[in-house]
Enzyme design. Structure first.
Site, PDB file in Angstrom:
ATOM      1  N   GLY A 116       0.770  -1.352   0.007  1.00 55.80           N
ATOM      2  CA  GLY A 116       0.074   0.068   0.135  1.00 55.80           C
ATOM      3  C   GLY A 116       0.915   1.168  -0.118  1.00 55.80           C
ATOM      4  O   GLY A 116       0.384   2.334  -0.240  1.00 55.80           O
ATOM      5  N   LYS A 117       2.307   1.171   0.301  1.00 55.08           N
ATOM      6  CA  LYS A 117       3.045   2.229   0.282  1.00 55.08           C
ATOM      7  C   LYS A 117       2.536   3.423   1.173  1.00 55.08           C
ATOM      8  O   LYS A 117       2.573   4.383   1.005  1.00 55.08           O
ATOM      9  CB  LYS A 117       3.226   2.994  -1.063  1.00 55.08           C
ATOM     10  CG  LYS A 117       3.829   1.929  -2.392  1.00 55.08           C
ATOM     11  CD  LYS A 117       5.159   1.163  -1.916  1.00 55.08           C
ATOM     12  CE  LYS A 117       5.560   0.598  -3.283  1.00 55.08           C
ATOM     13  NZ  LYS A 117       4.531  -0.400  -3.584  1.00 55.08           N
ATOM     14  N   ARG A 118       2.168   2.849   2.439  1.00 58.38           N
ATOM     15  CA  ARG A 118       1.497   3.817   3.479  1.00 58.38           C
ATOM     16  C   ARG A 118       2.581   4.823   3.851  1.00 58.38           C
ATOM     17  O   ARG A 118       3.543   4.229   4.129  1.00 58.38           O
ATOM     18  CB  ARG A 118       0.859   3.083   4.440  1.00 58.38           C
ATOM     19  CG  ARG A 118      -0.432   2.015   4.129  1.00 58.38           C
ATOM     20  CD  ARG A 118      -1.373   2.920   3.363  1.00 58.38           C
ATOM     21  NE  ARG A 118      -2.606   2.156   3.375  1.00 58.38           N
ATOM     22  CZ  ARG A 118      -3.530   1.893   2.379  1.00 58.38           C
ATOM     23  NH1 ARG A 118      -3.355   2.645   0.969  1.00 58.38           N
ATOM     24  NH2 ARG A 118      -4.519   1.227   2.437  1.00 58.38           N
TER      25      ARG A 118
END
Length: 299
Positions: free
Chosen positions: A112-114
């Site tokens: 999710g590349k949060r």
């Protein structure tokens, strides 16, 4: 570890002894890779325009059942589920439950590349590691070291930081020069330097794309011993052999070679898509292992 025929060969005792010193996450990654003799990570990116069946969960279930003995990890890509609203999230929930039952040794990576400031990252970490119970997550470290602390507190989970991406426009920001040690290095290398500093718990990993194998090698030099997730193989045209040569560590096989569309959409036929996915995963695994043999790194 022993040397035979001019190459390095792993013994289970040698590798597991060293891995356990590093972290629970790295230990699990090695065990999953060793069990299936595979560095393949399958990305689960359900796209209604490409799926040969309409039900997201049934699509994922068929892919998992067909590939579970071929891979070391599965990587659901959150935006593909979020774009479908609540039905997509329910499909993700069922997918995670099925992977836990059908492939219990495979790592589950939340892609999710949060990334945000610390207080928000605390909630991201709780969501991904407590609520969803993923083994690892891809994150964005643009907020700096203090913002990463909520993720790093989960010592048994992998925190895989986006460092060098596989898209054509990556150089716009990631290649900006910064001064380090009396020389100019690109920003993505500086990111790699910081990741190594943050890796006190041994659970930090790196995302570095296969479309830039030379840069991947520079990241490896800055991050010895750290797991690397390598996307871009398959549909994005990444360089498999060069990525293995530049990305493998001297001792530990800690790469995850990620393929999504190249495996999951190997066929658009509703009757044969799962079988085609299996053959695509097998071909990728065997291609990787052939390179390992040539490097003297056979399982």
């Amino acid at each position: 570890m022993n040397v035979s025929g001019g190459g390095l060969h792993f013994s289970r005792v040698d590798i597991e002894t060293e891995v356990r010193v590093l972290s629970v996450f790295v230990d699990r990654l090695y065990s999953a890779s060793r069990r299936n003799e595979s560095l393949v990570c399958v990305g689960l990116d359900p796209d209604p325009e490409l799926m040969p069946v309409s039900d997201v969960y049934e699509f994922n279930r068929a892919i998992v059942d067909a590939t579970r003995d071929m891979v070391c990890a599965y990587k659901p890509n959150f935006p593909f589920y979020e774009a479908l609203g609540l039905p997509g999230l329910r499909a993700l929930e069922r997918t995670v439950e099925h992977i836990r039952k059908a492939a219990p040794n495979a790592l589950l990576i939340a892609d999710g590349k949060r990334g945000d400031i610390g207080s928000t990252n605390m909630m991201y970490a709780r969501a991904l590691f407590d609520t969803w119970a993923f083994d690892a997550a891809t994150v964005n470290a643009w907020g700096g070291g203090d913002s990463m602390e909520p993720y790093l507190e989960y010592k048994d989970r992998g925190v895989i930081v986006w460092c060098r991406s596989s898209n054509p426009g990556a150089a716009e920001f990631q290649d900006i020069p910064v001064e380090y040690g009396g020389e100019d290095i690109p920003l993505y290398e500086w990111m790699a330097v910081k990741l190594c500093e943050w890796n006190e718990g041994g659970n930090v990993g790196v995302v570095a794309g296969a479309t830039h194998p030379d840069e991947l090698g520079k990241v490896r030099e800055r991050c010895p011993g750290m797991p690397m997730l390598v996307p871009g193989i398959g549909a994005q045209g990444g360089y498999l052999e060069a990525s293995l040569v530049h990305g493998l560590d001297a001792d530990i096989p800690n790469l995850m070679i990620s393929s999504s569309r190249g495996i999951t959409y190997a066929s658009r036929d509703p009757e044969t898509f799962a079988e085609a996915a299996r053959w695509a995963a097998l071909e990728l695994r065997d291609s990787i292992n052939e390179v390992l043999v040539r490097m003297g790194r056979a399982w």
